[in-house]
Design a protein around this motif. Structure first.
Motif, short mmCIF file in Angstrom:
data_model
loop_
_atom_site.label_atom_id
_atom_site.label_comp_id
_atom_site.label_asym_id
_atom_site.label_seq_id
_atom_site.Cartn_x
_atom_site.Cartn_y
_atom_site.Cartn_z
N LEU A 344 0.85 -1.19 0.00
CA LEU A 344 0.00 0.00 0.00
C LEU A 344 0.89 1.24 0.00
N ASP A 345 0.84 1.98 -1.09
CA ASP A 345 1.62 3.22 -1.17
C ASP A 345 0.67 4.39 -0.94
N LEU A 346 1.13 5.32 -0.12
CA LEU A 346 0.29 6.47 0.21
C LEU A 346 0.97 7.75 -0.24
N ILE A 347 0.24 8.54 -0.99
CA ILE A 347 0.78 9.85 -1.39
C ILE A 347 -0.11 10.92 -0.78
N ASP A 348 0.55 11.87 -0.12
CA ASP A 348 -0.19 13.02 0.38
C ASP A 348 0.08 14.18 -0.57
N PRO A 349 -0.90 14.55 -1.39
CA PRO A 349 -0.65 15.55 -2.43
C PRO A 349 -0.24 16.91 -1.89
N ARG A 350 -0.47 17.14 -0.61
CA ARG A 350 -0.07 18.43 -0.05
C ARG A 350 1.44 18.54 0.06
N PHE A 351 2.08 17.40 0.25
CA PHE A 351 3.52 17.43 0.51
C PHE A 351 4.35 16.78 -0.60
N TYR A 352 3.73 15.95 -1.41
CA TYR A 352 4.49 15.24 -2.44
C TYR A 352 4.96 16.25 -3.48
N ASP A 353 6.29 16.30 -3.71
CA ASP A 353 6.78 17.36 -4.57
C ASP A 353 7.13 16.90 -5.98
N GLY A 354 6.98 15.60 -6.26
CA GLY A 354 7.25 15.12 -7.62
C GLY A 354 5.97 15.07 -8.44
N SER A 355 6.05 14.39 -9.58
CA SER A 355 4.86 14.22 -10.40
C SER A 355 4.11 12.99 -9.91
N SER A 356 2.96 13.20 -9.32
CA SER A 356 2.21 12.07 -8.76
C SER A 356 1.67 11.19 -9.88
N VAL A 357 1.37 11.80 -11.02
CA VAL A 357 0.85 11.02 -12.15
C VAL A 357 1.95 10.09 -12.67
N LEU A 358 3.15 10.64 -12.78
CA LEU A 358 4.29 9.84 -13.23
C LEU A 358 4.56 8.71 -12.24
N PHE A 359 4.45 9.03 -10.97
CA PHE A 359 4.66 8.03 -9.93
C PHE A 359 3.66 6.88 -10.10
N ALA A 360 2.41 7.26 -10.37
CA ALA A 360 1.36 6.26 -10.55
C ALA A 360 1.64 5.41 -11.79
N GLN A 361 2.16 6.06 -12.82
CA GLN A 361 2.44 5.38 -14.10
C GLN A 361 3.55 4.33 -13.92
N GLN A 362 4.53 4.67 -13.12
CA GLN A 362 5.71 3.81 -13.00
C GLN A 362 5.53 2.71 -11.96
N GLY A 363 4.49 2.79 -11.19
CA GLY A 363 4.39 1.92 -10.01
C GLY A 363 3.77 0.55 -10.24
N LYS A 364 3.21 0.30 -11.40
CA LYS A 364 2.57 -0.99 -11.68
C LYS A 364 1.57 -1.36 -10.59
N TYR A 365 0.64 -0.51 -10.38
CA TYR A 365 -0.35 -0.75 -9.33
C TYR A 365 -1.54 -1.54 -9.89
N ASP A 366 -2.16 -2.29 -9.01
CA ASP A 366 -3.40 -2.95 -9.40
C ASP A 366 -4.57 -1.98 -9.30
N VAL A 367 -4.52 -1.19 -8.28
CA VAL A 367 -5.62 -0.25 -8.04
C VAL A 367 -5.04 1.10 -7.63
N ILE A 368 -5.65 2.15 -8.18
CA ILE A 368 -5.30 3.50 -7.73
C ILE A 368 -6.57 4.09 -7.11
N VAL A 369 -6.43 4.58 -5.90
CA VAL A 369 -7.59 5.12 -5.18
C VAL A 369 -7.33 6.58 -4.82
#
Lengths: 381, 473
Positions: A344-369
């Motif tokens: 379970l990876d957790l991103i807090d958009p208030r503090f995450y300073d990279g590209s969250s979309v790119l992170f999601a793209q590279q992560g090979k997740y089954d589900v994005i919530v």
């Protein structure tokens, strides 16, 4: 009698003066004097112009927290049911004796809509399921009565507007409002009275519903498999801190500890990895005994807000890989979701300073919530 | 520094009281120098550079006082007084009115030049008027000349009355500067007065300010009811703000052995505008009366001259409050009202109890109208607000009126009640009681006052809304 009055007055001044010096003000002054290198004249000018001493004094004043309690008590006694702070925050008391922030009506911004679509696109490319969890707010116009009749409640329109954007973008929407009504829950009951974070039992309930809908294993989602620790009248939430302990009192704080075997690891930026049982890995017990006003007990979940957290379930290595966008209240739900996930990876958009979309793209997740409040949704990448 | 700030209450006041009453006990010159230094620190807090303006004003007026005294019986005395007045008013003009004057010249002439933005030293109108009072009183023989510049400095800058008055006339405190006697009874009376002022300022003025500022400064249209509420709240705010500050000033002065004159006497029970000004900002009213109105001939002159005298006094009173056309119009409104009252003698003719409510309502209506002009950003905003009060404004969004009523009704009722002489009435009743119940009442009063003081401190600690209207006057 006026002499007695002046004796009491002088005593109060003495107590305030010496008490304040002993409660940190002197240390602040010493730090300021020792850290300044611009000569005496410069120091005097700096001190006087920057209002440094005034600002520090308001924080260091003897028994600061009790003053806030007295302030809240006086407001309660005089029937003040709504507070507009200088920083724009508007807190209102509800008929259920809870405190709630009042927000203006919000519509998804172009930037938020763009982020929602980009994330969906990234998920499509990686084959991940995309969910939006529409979270019931603390108050609802059909259910909540504000003691302040002048305060407007736009929560329903706002909820609908955001859910529509996610639906349009192709997300599957988990509408917790509907489930809440089906399960006989009320908006305010999901949240601590003095806070805008939901209670432990609400977080557990939301984790159960989310696990069911997303298709995670639910054998650990039985409340009987957990032992509840109750910290009676010990939690003062963000809204409560503005008004002290005498305004609506304090909340009981709860944590659920699994009775079943767990083995998890948690890694996050700037911290040593934690490993062990559910409780050892995800709960930071030091937050339970910290200063009621300066810290939040809610930090007990995952150690508070961090930009990126990864939780691995060593007992379910082939479990689903989930990416959850959340903010502070999501920490509690995420904790109870963790035993049902492989990762379970957790991103807090208030503090995450990279590209969250790119992170999601590279992560090979089954589900994005996506389960964040509207304020914190969709920072530009 | 404000009296209603934590730095004053927790740091400044204890240190000054300790230094004055413990370290320098029975050593008058040292006590005076200590009070002067404390007053300069008090003034410099926040904007230290303006302390030099204050020191310059002290030295200038000390010198002019000496010269005026020396040449009092010669023809040069008048010239020296004129020079002193010109110097003080010049200082006031540069800091307070130059920007306003240039802005008006620019807009009238269409000329293109940069208008300098000059920051306003705190309380400049108060201390320049006090400084002038010193030289004028020396000239008129109403006060002894002060040879020690430190004592002139103490008179002009004494922190209890420095920022917002009352405008202490030199003759009032001339003897007390070196010959005052601090007593435990005076100190206790001072504490009592200070606490009452503190409560007025923190609990009532600041709460009324939340309502008034919330409505006057609203960017959304507000309802007619809310507009009325806003004006009533402002009327109460300005009274408690200023009267509370005056009470604190008078109380602090009393603690150190100074007896300042009263500045307010329940102005909102007035049944004529003339009476209102006998009860409102008394120190400013008497200053203008004694130094402007009477020298111009007062009211023992022919009617046209009387009108002119009133015009001059009320124009100056308006301008004294600030560099804005709203203050000019506010002053002229009172000129018109007072002229009408003086020439027609209307309030005097409407005698009898039956007329009292009418007189009261008419007086308060004009007073409130005056405050509306006084509070507004400009005349057009005042007009818009007035129209809105009678339902001619845009449709209101949301229910601001209900918001303020639901939250502040207790404070509103308390503000209205204590603007009337409820406390003296109660005091009289208590004093008429036998000893035992009177003692019980006194104990309850003491406990209640301390409890409310602690509550007020909690408001200050919380950093709740704490504006001060007269801070920049």
């Amino acid at each position: 009698m006026k002499k007695a009055l002046s004796v009491i007055f002088l005593t109060v001044l003495c107590v305030l003066f010496f008490g304040t010096f002993c409660s940190g003000y002197f240390t602040d002054l010493r730090t300021m004097f020792s850290g300044y290198g611009g000569g005496l004249k410069g120091l005097i000018l700096t001190v006087m112009e920057k209002d440094y001493l005034d600002e520090r004094l308001n924080k260091d004043v003897f028994r600061h927290d009790n003053w806030i309690d007295l302030y809240g008590g006086a407001l309660r006694l005089t029937g003040v049911c709504s507070l507009r702070e200088d920083d724009g925050k508007h807190i209102v008391r509800t008929a259920g004796d809870g405190l709630a922030f009042v927000w203006a009506q919000r519509r998804p911004s172009a930037q938020q809509t763009e982020w929602i679509r980009s994330l969906r696109k990234a998920a499509l490319e990686t084959g991940a399921d995309c969910w939006y969890v529409s979270i019931p707010q603390k108050t609802c116009p059909t259910e909540t009565v504000y003691c302040d009749r002048g305060a407007a409640n736009h929560s329903e329109e706002t909820d609908r507007a955001y859910a529509a954007v996610f639906e349009d973008a192709g997300y599957r929407v988990l509408d917790l409002h509907a489930r809440m009504h089906a399960d006989g829950l009320r908006h305010e009951a999901l949240y601590y009275r003095t806070d805008h974070h939901w209670t432990d039992s609400a977080a557990f309930w939301a984790a159960c519903v989310a696990a069911q809908e997303i298709g995670l294993p639910t054998e650990h989602m039985d409340p009987d498999l957990y032992e509840t620790e109750v910290f009676s009248k010990s939690f003062l939430g963000s809204e409560g801190k503005h008004l002290g302990r005498l305004y609506v009192g304090m909340d009981d704080f709860e944590l659920r500890i699994p009775r079943f075997a767990t083995r998890l690891t948690q890694t996050s930026d700037g911290e040593h990895p934690r490993a062990g049982t559910f409780s050892d890995t995800l709960f930071y017990r030091e937050y339970l005994t910290r200063d009621t006003f300066k810290d939040s007990m809610y930090g007990a979940y995952l150690g508070g807000d961090k930009k990126l957290v990864r939780i691995r379930n060593e007992l379910l290595p082939r479990g689903k890989r989930i990416l959850l966008f959340k903010d502070s209240f999501g920490n509690s739900m995420a904790s109870y979701l963790a035993p049902a996930c492989g990762q379970l990876d957790l991103i807090d958009p208030r503090f995450y300073d990279g590209s969250s979309v790119l992170f999601a793209q590279q992560g090979k997740y089954d589900v994005i919530v996506v389960a964040t409040t509207y304020l914190d949704l969709g920072k530009p990448d | 520094m404000l009296f209603s700030s934590l730095i004053f209450l927790v740091m400044f006041l204890p240190i000054v009281l300790f230094g004055y009453f413990v370290l320098l006990r029975k050593w008058r010159p040292a006590q005076n120098v200590f009070l002067l230094c404390a007053s300069l620190v008090f003034y410099a807090w926040g904007e230290p550079k303006f302390v030099f303006v204050m020191i310059g004003s002290i030295l200038f007026n000390w010198m002019m006082g000496l010269l005026t005294d020396r040449f009092r019986d010669s023809k040069s005395a008048k010239l020296l007084v004129a020079l002193d007045v010109a110097g003080n008013l010049g200082l006031l003009f540069i800091f307070k009115y130059l920007t306003f004057t240039l802005q008006n010249i620019k807009s009238l002439s269409g000329a293109s030049f940069d208008v300098p933005q000059i920051a306003l030293p705190i309380g400049i109108s108060f201390f320049t008027f006090q400084a002038m009072s010193y030289v004028l009183d020396v000239y008129r023989g109403d006060g002894e000349v002060q040879k020690n510049p430190l004592y002139v400095g103490l008179y002009i800058s004494l922190f209890p009355q420095l920022i917002a008055g009352p405008i202490v006339r030199y003759q009032t405190v001339a003897e007390e500067i070196s010959g005052r006697k601090e007593t435990w009874a005076d100190f206790s009376e001072g504490v009592n007065r200070f606490l009452i002022g503190f409560l007025k300022k923190v609990l009532l003025a600041n709460t009324m300010a939340v309502i008034a500022d919330g409505i006057f400064d609203s960017t959304e249209p507000v309802s007619a009811a809310a507009s009325w509420l806003g004006l009533i709240a402002y009327t109460l705010q300005i009274y408690y703000d200023f009267a509370g500050y005056s009470d604190m000033g008078i109380g602090l002065g009393r603690m150190f052995g100074f007896h300042f004159l009263e500045n307010f006497d329940y102005p909102y029970i007035s049944t004529s505008v003339t009476e209102f000004w006998r009860r409102w900002h008394i120190s400013l009213g008497t200053w203008f009366r004694d130094y402007v109105y009477i020298p111009l001939g007062g009211s023992r002159v022919k009617k046209p001259r009387l009108v002119l005298n009133l015009f001059v006094v009320w124009l100056l009173t308006g301008i004294w409050h600030g560099a804005n056309w709203t203050f000019v119009v506010w002053g002229l409104l009172y000129f018109v009202l007072l002229t009408v009252e003086k020439l027609t003698g209307i309030p005097g003719k409407l005698r009898g109890k039956a007329w009292l409510p009418v007189r009261y309502i008419v007086t308060m209506a004009f007073v409130c109208l005056g405050w509306l002009v006084f509070r507004a950003e400009n005349l057009s905003a005042a007009w818009d607000y007035l129209r809105n009060m009678f339902g001619a404004g845009a449709a209101a969004a949301g229910d601001t009126f209900l918001y303020y009523i639901d939250n502040y009704i207790v404070y509103l009722v308390a503000a209205v009640v204590f603007s009337l002489p409820a406390a003296p009435w109660l005091r009289k009743k208590i004093d008429a009681l036998p000893k035992a119940p009177r003692t019980v009442c006194d104990v309850l009063y003491t406990v209640g006052l301390i409890a409310l003081f602690l509550v007020s401190v909690s408001f200050v600690v919380k950093g709740s809304y704490n504006p001060f209207i007269y801070f920049n006057f």
